[in-house]
Motif scaffolding. Structure first.
Motif, PDB file in Angstrom:
ATOM      1  N   LYS A 140       0.759  -1.182  -0.029  1.00  0.00           N
ATOM      2  CA  LYS A 140      -0.087   0.013   0.096  1.00  0.00           C
ATOM      3  C   LYS A 140       0.710   1.339   0.131  1.00  0.00           C
ATOM      4  CE  LYS A 140      -2.800  -1.234   3.442  1.00  0.00           C
ATOM      5  NZ  LYS A 140      -2.320  -2.592   3.885  1.00  0.00           N
ATOM      6  N   ALA A 141       2.089   1.122   0.288  1.00  0.00           N
ATOM      7  CA  ALA A 141       3.092   2.328   0.313  1.00  0.00           C
ATOM      8  C   ALA A 141       4.228   1.753  -0.045  1.00  0.00           C
ATOM      9  CB  ALA A 141       3.176   2.719   1.750  1.00  0.00           C
ATOM     10  N   PHE A 142       5.235   2.975  -0.275  1.00  0.00           N
ATOM     11  CA  PHE A 142       6.539   2.520  -0.914  1.00  0.00           C
ATOM     12  C   PHE A 142       7.664   3.373   0.065  1.00  0.00           C
ATOM     13  CE2 PHE A 142       4.178   1.074  -4.428  1.00  0.00           C
ATOM     14  CZ  PHE A 142       4.813   0.095  -4.943  1.00  0.00           C
ATOM     15  N   GLU A 143       8.863   2.633   0.399  1.00  0.00           N
ATOM     16  CA  GLU A 143       9.770   3.544   1.053  1.00  0.00           C
ATOM     17  C   GLU A 143      10.998   3.524   0.130  1.00  0.00           C
ATOM     18  OE1 GLU A 143      10.766   1.845   4.795  1.00  0.00           O
ATOM     19  OE2 GLU A 143      11.583  -0.006   3.948  1.00  0.00           O
ATOM     20  N   LYS A 144      11.889   4.391   0.345  1.00  0.00           N
ATOM     21  CA  LYS A 144      13.261   4.694  -0.234  1.00  0.00           C
ATOM     22  C   LYS A 144      14.301   4.520   0.644  1.00  0.00           C
ATOM     23  CE  LYS A 144      11.367   7.299  -4.199  1.00  0.00           C
ATOM     24  NZ  LYS A 144      11.730   6.478  -5.002  1.00  0.00           N
ATOM     25  N   LYS A 145      15.232   3.690   0.270  1.00  0.00           N
ATOM     26  CA  LYS A 145      16.321   3.266   1.333  1.00  0.00           C
ATOM     27  C   LYS A 145      17.849   3.631   0.513  1.00  0.00           C
ATOM     28  CE  LYS A 145      14.590   0.368   5.001  1.00  0.00           C
ATOM     29  NZ  LYS A 145      14.736  -0.733   5.700  1.00  0.00           N
TER      30      LYS A 145
END
Length: 326
Positions: A140-145
């Motif tokens: 449902k969401a994305f994260e950047k690492k």
């Protein structure tokens, strides 16, 4: 700054999985013009597969052949790959986010006292920075690492990062490394595969999936025919598996396989959040369901309200006719 990046290859029945080539492409982004070194474990002659890695962008390949590596075990592969890491001292390690990748990489990361970015769907390099994108909260969401210090260690989701075009003019050294494998706690005597014949589900470009709406194991037959016409494979929701309509090896969802095909056709699937977690990132989603309020329509690019047993045969006829006229 250019880096040396290892790519841990993965083979199935004597052939490299597509995600290995995608991992090579990701490693080339991470390396920033540096060296991409393939690593292959197995038993017997691995040179042909090593050459394939070179054709898809590896600078060179290290093969490790040992009878104890014929079938994957965490102990055996862990020892072999760790020895290569010790000798090569890479700045990055990339592998596919597969059943083997999800088992092996945490073991290696722990031993290396390194972090691990798992299930990356995108890798971008900009001004020396490498940023990974990964889904969270069931997609449902994305994260950047970004790894700012230390080893860049990541697994990539199959079917998301395009592999390079195969170029058989490319050349690279393929060397065999001897590694002593000891203290194997798990011995694989035999492997019985229940998965369906044909295209691997996690790497398929087209998936036709059935839910409880197929009503029986016979209800999957038109879905299998449609998948065959499209050059794809069949998947299922957990509801269909729990009902005994198909084997659990076909299950797609939070507790099954996560897939990202170019085309996903959901037939008789209501769209429970657990199922959406496994397929909502598909490039094009087509939903076929009798219930116009079914949740699957909320993620579908195209929706057909109707009985799948009426819609699927008509869809097949149209596709066959298009192929004839093409």
């Amino acid at each position: 700054m250019s880096k040396k990046v290892l790519v841990i290859g993965e083979a199935r029945e004597g052939s490299l999985r597509n995600v290995t080539f995608e991992a090579i492409a990701a490693a080339n982004i991470v390396s920033d013009g540096g060296e991409v070194v393939g690593v292959l474990c197995g038993d017997g002659d691995l040179n042909e597969m090593g050459q394939e890695m070179v054709y898809y962008g590896a600078s060179r390949v290290i093969t490790i052949s040992n009878p104890d590596l014929k079938t994957y075990t965490s102990d055996g592969y862990g020892q072999a790959v760790y020895r290569v890491i010790e000798d090569e001292s890479p700045e990055g390690i990339i592998m596919g986010h597969t059943a083997i990748g999800k088992d092996l990489t945490p073991k290696l990361a722990s031993k290396l006292e390194s972090g691990l970015i798992s299930d990356a769907t995108e890798v971008v390099a900009d001004s020396g920075r490498v940023v990974f994108t990964r889904p969270i909260y069931s997609g449902k969401a994305f994260e950047k690492k970004e790894i700012t210090d230390g080893l860049v260690f990541a697994t990539i989701r199959p079917n998301n990062i395009p592999a390079f075009t195969r170029d058989d003019s490319l050349a690279g050294n393929i060397s065999e490394k001897e590694v002593e494998i000891s203290n194997i706690r798990t011995i694989i005597k035999d492997v019985l595969r229940k998965s369906s014949d044909g295209v691997d589900l996690s790497e398929a470009k087209v998936i036709v999936a059935g839910g409880r709406g197929v009503k029986s194991s016979e209800g999957f037959e038109p879905l299998e025919e449609l998948a065959s016409v499209l050059g794809g494979t069949v998947g299922a929701s957990r509801g269909a598996c729990d009902a005994g309509y198909c084997d659990y090896s076909l299950q797609i969802g939070q507790t099954g396989k996560v897939v990202t095909p170019d085309l996903y056709i959901a037939c008789g699937i209501s769209g429970a959040i657990q199922h959406l977690a496994g397929m909502s990132n598909s490039k094009v989603i087509v939903a076929i369901n009798k219930d116009p309020e079914a949740n699957i329509f909320n993620v579908a690019d195209y929706g057909i309200v109707g009985d799948l047993f009426d819609v699927v045969p008509k869809l097949m006829e149209e596709i066959k006719q298009m192929k004839v006229n093409a």
